[in-house]
Design a protein around this motif. Structure first.
Motif, short mmCIF file in Angstrom:
data_model
loop_
_atom_site.label_atom_id
_atom_site.label_comp_id
_atom_site.label_asym_id
_atom_site.label_seq_id
_atom_site.Cartn_x
_atom_site.Cartn_y
_atom_site.Cartn_z
N HIS A 58 0.84 -1.20 0.00
CA HIS A 58 0.00 0.00 0.00
C HIS A 58 0.87 1.25 0.00
N THR A 59 0.48 2.25 -0.77
CA THR A 59 1.28 3.49 -0.83
C THR A 59 1.24 4.25 0.47
N SER A 60 0.24 4.01 1.29
CA SER A 60 0.12 4.74 2.54
C SER A 60 0.95 4.08 3.63
N SER A 61 2.24 3.81 3.32
CA SER A 61 3.09 3.22 4.35
C SER A 61 3.36 4.22 5.46
N THR A 62 3.26 5.50 5.15
CA THR A 62 3.34 6.54 6.16
C THR A 62 1.91 6.94 6.51
N PRO A 63 1.46 6.66 7.74
CA PRO A 63 0.08 6.98 8.08
C PRO A 63 -0.18 8.48 8.13
N ALA A 64 -1.44 8.84 8.03
CA ALA A 64 -1.84 10.25 8.09
C ALA A 64 -1.32 10.90 9.36
N LYS A 65 -0.95 12.15 9.24
CA LYS A 65 -0.49 12.92 10.40
C LYS A 65 -1.47 14.05 10.66
N LEU A 66 -1.74 14.30 11.94
CA LEU A 66 -2.55 15.45 12.31
C LEU A 66 -1.75 16.72 12.02
N LYS A 67 -2.38 17.67 11.33
CA LYS A 67 -1.70 18.94 11.04
C LYS A 67 -2.10 20.01 12.05
N SER A 68 -3.38 19.99 12.47
CA SER A 68 -3.81 21.00 13.44
C SER A 68 -5.13 20.58 14.07
N ILE A 69 -5.42 21.23 15.21
CA ILE A 69 -6.74 21.16 15.81
C ILE A 69 -7.24 22.59 15.91
N TYR A 70 -8.54 22.75 15.84
CA TYR A 70 -9.12 24.08 15.93
C TYR A 70 -10.44 24.00 16.68
N PHE A 71 -10.89 25.16 17.15
CA PHE A 71 -12.11 25.20 17.95
C PHE A 71 -13.27 25.68 17.08
N ASN A 72 -14.29 24.84 16.97
CA ASN A 72 -15.48 25.20 16.23
C ASN A 72 -16.47 25.93 17.15
N GLN A 73 -16.72 25.37 18.31
CA GLN A 73 -17.55 25.98 19.35
C GLN A 73 -16.88 25.74 20.68
N LEU A 74 -16.94 26.70 21.56
CA LEU A 74 -16.38 26.49 22.87
C LEU A 74 -17.01 27.42 23.88
N ARG A 75 -17.02 26.94 25.11
CA ARG A 75 -17.52 27.75 26.23
C ARG A 75 -16.86 27.22 27.49
N PHE A 76 -16.35 28.12 28.30
CA PHE A 76 -15.76 27.72 29.57
C PHE A 76 -16.12 28.80 30.58
N ASP A 77 -17.06 28.49 31.44
CA ASP A 77 -17.43 29.40 32.51
C ASP A 77 -18.02 28.58 33.64
N SER A 78 -18.55 29.24 34.64
CA SER A 78 -19.06 28.52 35.81
C SER A 78 -20.36 27.77 35.53
N VAL A 79 -20.99 28.04 34.40
CA VAL A 79 -22.25 27.37 34.06
C VAL A 79 -22.00 26.15 33.17
N ALA A 80 -21.12 26.27 32.19
CA ALA A 80 -20.89 25.18 31.24
C ALA A 80 -19.46 25.20 30.74
N GLN A 81 -18.96 24.02 30.42
CA GLN A 81 -17.64 23.88 29.83
C GLN A 81 -17.77 22.85 28.71
N TYR A 82 -17.78 23.34 27.47
CA TYR A 82 -17.87 22.39 26.35
C TYR A 82 -17.06 22.87 25.16
N PHE A 83 -16.71 21.92 24.32
CA PHE A 83 -15.91 22.18 23.15
C PHE A 83 -16.45 21.37 21.98
N ASP A 84 -16.29 21.88 20.79
CA ASP A 84 -16.47 21.13 19.55
C ASP A 84 -15.18 21.39 18.80
N ILE A 85 -14.33 20.40 18.76
CA ILE A 85 -12.97 20.58 18.25
C ILE A 85 -12.86 19.94 16.88
#
Length: 189
Positions: A58-85
């Protein structure tokens, strides 16, 4: 690496060569066996046989590499803490398991204290897309607030590390600071 040319051959050996999960179906493995330069070509016509993979490379002898992560939605406060990454890879990850580790500590006076340290996401990457989202990750970190952080005044650093389970030393990193200052109230007479 090339798949052996004789002897007993297992689906997990084929999956290892293709860089996909061992739980993948034979039909799926046939669909991603697309190396036209392999000394052996896999027959794309059903019914499929494991023996079709003898000698395949198989040509994919080198597996995929993660290039970046980014935040689509996020909230961090005393009421809620959630992420969509979101993730970006250099090539299709073929359904590999991806994880996100989160480390949270307060900044300032008590910066040596760890508030949270653990895996917040473990999921299977898509077979062909090079970008995708986790969906909402709800942390429910209510235990952080009593005694460790004030609900109306905090300053924390969140350190995110994402990696494929089979290559944890190759990872991407992001950080985010969350600050909440108390509301200033004024009175007029």
């Amino acid at each position: 690496m090339t798949i052996k040319t004789s002897g007993q051959l297992s689906l997990s050996e084929i999956a290892s060569e293709l860089g996909c999960p061992a739980s993948s179906t034979l039909a799926f493995m046939v669909s991603i066996a697309t190396n036209s330069k392999s000394p052996v070509q896999v027959n794309k016509t059903a019914p499929h046989k494991i023996s079709e993979f003898y000698g395949y490379r198989h040509t994919s002898s080198t597996p995929a590499k993660l290039k970046s992560i980014y935040f689509n939605q996020l909230r961090f406060d005393s009421v809620a803490q959630y992420f969509d990454i979101g993730f970006r890879t250099d090539t299709a990850p073929y359904g590999r398991v991806v994880k996100i580790h989160l480390h949270i500590n307060p900044t300032g006076v008590s910066s040596g204290t760890t508030l949270y340290d653990g895996i917040i996401y473990s999921g299977v990457a898509p077979t062909s897309n090079t970008t995708w989202l986790t969906g909402k990750i709800d942390l429910n970190l209510d235990y952080l607030w009593p005694g460790k952080l004030a609900r109306d005044n905090f300053n924390v650093m969140c350190y995110y590390t994402a990696y494929f389970e089979d290559t944890p030393s190759i990872n991407v990193y992001a950080e985010r600071q969350w600050i909440l200052r108390p509301q200033v109230t004024t009175t007029t007479s």
